[in-house]
Design a protein around this motif. Structure first.
Motif, PDB file in Angstrom:
ATOM      1  N   VAL A 208      45.558  35.965  32.735  1.00 17.25           N
ATOM      2  CA  VAL A 208      44.639  35.787  33.853  1.00 17.25           C
ATOM      3  C   VAL A 208      43.937  37.129  34.086  1.00 17.25           C
ATOM      4  O   VAL A 208      44.592  38.134  34.371  1.00 17.25           O
ATOM      5  CB  VAL A 208      45.390  35.325  35.116  1.00 17.25           C
ATOM      6  N   GLU A 209      42.621  37.133  33.922  1.00 16.10           N
ATOM      7  CA  GLU A 209      41.835  38.347  34.125  1.00 16.10           C
ATOM      8  C   GLU A 209      41.412  38.417  35.591  1.00 16.10           C
ATOM      9  O   GLU A 209      40.836  37.472  36.113  1.00 16.10           O
ATOM     10  CB  GLU A 209      40.575  38.343  33.245  1.00 16.10           C
ATOM     11  N   LEU A 210      41.715  39.545  36.220  1.00 16.40           N
ATOM     12  CA  LEU A 210      41.389  39.724  37.639  1.00 16.40           C
ATOM     13  C   LEU A 210      40.444  40.904  37.821  1.00 16.40           C
ATOM     14  O   LEU A 210      40.557  41.919  37.119  1.00 16.40           O
ATOM     15  CB  LEU A 210      42.661  39.992  38.453  1.00 16.40           C
ATOM     16  N   PHE A 211      39.531  40.764  38.759  1.00 18.51           N
ATOM     17  CA  PHE A 211      38.699  41.886  39.201  1.00 18.51           C
ATOM     18  C   PHE A 211      39.353  42.482  40.440  1.00 18.51           C
ATOM     19  O   PHE A 211      39.795  41.751  41.331  1.00 18.51           O
ATOM     20  CB  PHE A 211      37.303  41.402  39.612  1.00 18.51           C
ATOM     21  N   VAL A 212      39.374  43.814  40.512  1.00 18.51           N
ATOM     22  CA  VAL A 212      39.757  44.480  41.752  1.00 18.51           C
ATOM     23  C   VAL A 212      38.479  45.034  42.372  1.00 18.51           C
ATOM     24  O   VAL A 212      37.813  45.886  41.771  1.00 18.51           O
ATOM     25  CB  VAL A 212      40.767  45.631  41.517  1.00 18.51           C
ATOM     26  N   ALA A 213      38.115  44.509  43.536  1.00 16.41           N
ATOM     27  CA  ALA A 213      36.917  44.961  44.241  1.00 16.41           C
ATOM     28  C   ALA A 213      37.332  45.966  45.315  1.00 16.41           C
ATOM     29  O   ALA A 213      38.527  46.267  45.476  1.00 16.41           O
ATOM     30  CB  ALA A 213      36.197  43.757  44.845  1.00 16.41           C
ATOM     31  N   ALA A 214      36.342  46.454  46.062  1.00 22.90           N
ATOM     32  CA  ALA A 214      36.586  47.468  47.089  1.00 22.90           C
ATOM     33  C   ALA A 214      37.739  47.062  48.001  1.00 22.90           C
ATOM     34  O   ALA A 214      37.886  45.878  48.338  1.00 22.90           O
ATOM     35  CB  ALA A 214      35.314  47.661  47.907  1.00 22.90           C
ATOM     36  N   GLY A 215      38.557  48.028  48.360  1.00 22.85           N
ATOM     37  CA  GLY A 215      39.661  47.774  49.278  1.00 22.85           C
ATOM     38  C   GLY A 215      40.825  47.043  48.637  1.00 22.85           C
ATOM     39  O   GLY A 215      41.714  46.555  49.338  1.00 22.85           O
TER      40      GLY A 215
END
Ligand SMILES: Nc1ncnc2c1ncn2[C@@H]1O[C@H](COP(=O)(O)OP(=O)(O)O)[C@@H](O)[C@H]1O
Ligand SMILES: [Mg+2]
Length: 376
Positions: A250-257
């Motif tokens: 599972v590919e996840l993006f980590v965005a701001a915060g």
């Protein structure tokens, strides 16, 4: 196993250990798994008769890619062939638009997105969400092929409204999504048995350049333990939700915060899991076989404090990196894997893994070996 690329090649290595009678369906006898000595049949994964003939050779059918058309999968399942993963789980990896819609409806956070039927819909979306936007092919993309960052109206590819006439999935062939300002990208690698019993590997942080994975480290270097733990929980929930069997990444993006968004899923051994060969107590390739054969899964614990993997990606400067193998092997601690593929610019032809006390040290070792391989 349908497909005979590097994933099948490394699955073949695991099959040898367990004396699993693996047959791969190859497109040519130069495919990586065939060159490694796997038993094989030549045929097209889109040809129902050819796929059925290969399926008849084993108890279980699994995959090194997600390209078998849904209609062919339906026919196999209808004929009683045991597909692991099954057609439903494969659908999530085959259709980015349907996956986004399903994940959102199920309560998983995803980037804002919309289907695209005409270039004007990209402009409409950007009016709401701002430029740049990301335009993506709904299916068939990999290693960043089919993913375009579009800075403004002038950059919209003219064919973006085209639909795949008569193809599948039916409907729009493209989607547009918000450009996420990425703090990091994470991969959660899960192994699941048909019953749903599963194990998860420690968090992996991946780095993509131009959409293609350049390297990864584990544990994650950029995010703290709380985000890492939440990512593992989320990745496991997604794998459960889609009903994956075998390895699911599972590919996840980590965005701001530290906000986590689900990007996409793969339901097969995955590039983000390659370091598990040396870095974890059970490799993803052993685990994939164990899971699809419904055998007990192995421990996923790391065997070193940190690990890194750097992909060997062909360049125009170096025609045949394998000529540099002896030099690369002088880099102490570098585990070199060559896939037996002809080198072409932008093509993944191998990888190097290193274990160390810190991710920075591991990355340094693996990077030096890759640089040696790519010396013109
Ligand atoms: N919406 C987005 N915002 C920012 N970067 C993105 C976005 N979508 C994709 N990317 C970048 O492009 C890479 C490849 O996109 P992805 O959808 O995973 O396609 P592929 O099937 O080629 O892996 C991602 O790993 C990420 O680095
Ligand atoms: Mg991806």
């Amino acid at each position: 196993m349908i497909g005979a690329g590097q994933l099948a090649r490394m699955t073949h290595q695991a099959a040898v250990d367990l004396d699993v009678e693996l047959t791969v369906m190859a497109q040519a006898d130069t495919d990586p798994a065939v060159r490694a000595g796997a038993r094989y049949r030549i045929g097209s994964h889109a040809d129902p008769a050819a796929v059925s003939a290969v399926a008849a050779l084993g108890d279980v059918v699994t995959f090194d890619h997600e390209l078998v058309p849904a209609a062919v999968l339906a026919r196999l399942e209808g004929a009683g062939v045991v597909l692991r993963p099954g057609r439903r789980a494969l659908g999530f990896a085959q259709d980015k638009l349907a996956a986004r819609a399903d994940f959102r409806a199920a309560g998983f956070a995803v980037p804002a997105y919309a289907p695209v039927r005409a270039p004007g819909e990209v402009t409409d979306f950007a009016a709401e969400h701002g430029w740049p936007v990301v335009v993506k092919a709904r299916s068939g993309g990999y290693d960043g092929r089919g993913v375009m960052v579009v800075a403004g109206p002038a950059d919209i590819p003219p064919d973006v409204g085209s639909t795949e006439a008569g193809g599948e999935p039916a409907g729009p062939a493209w989607l547009v999504e918000e450009y996420v300002d990425l703090v990091a990208e994470l991969a959660v690698v899960v192994a699941r048995r048909p019953s749903g019993a599963g194990v998860v590997y420690p968090i992996i942080e991946t780095t993509q350049v131009d959409g293609i994975c350049r390297h990864l480290v584990t544990p994650a270097a950029t995010v703290g333990p709380a985000v890492a733990a939440e990512a593992m929980r989320l990745g496991t929930a997604v794998a459960d939700h889609i009903g994956a069997v075998g390895i699911c990444a599972v590919e996840l993006f980590v965005a701001a915060g530290g906000r986590l968004l689900v990007n996409e899923v793969a339901v097969r051994p995955h590039n983000s899991g390659h370091a598990t060969i040396e870095a974890n107590r059970t490799s993803q390739f052993h685990q994939h076989l164990r899971a699809v054969l419904d055998w007990p899964l192995g421990p996923t614990d790391p065997v070193a404090p940190a690990a890194a993997m750097v992909n060997l990606i062909g360049t125009a400067d170096c025609a045949d990196p394998s000529h540099n193998l002896p030099t690369a092997l002088r880099v102490s601690g570098a585990h070199v894997h060559l896939y037996g593929k002809e080198s072409r610019p932008g093509r993944k032809i191998g990888h190097v893994t290193a274990l160390a006390a810190t991710t920075a040290e591991a990355l340094d070792v693996a990077t030096r070996a890759v640089a040696a391989l790519l010396t013109p």
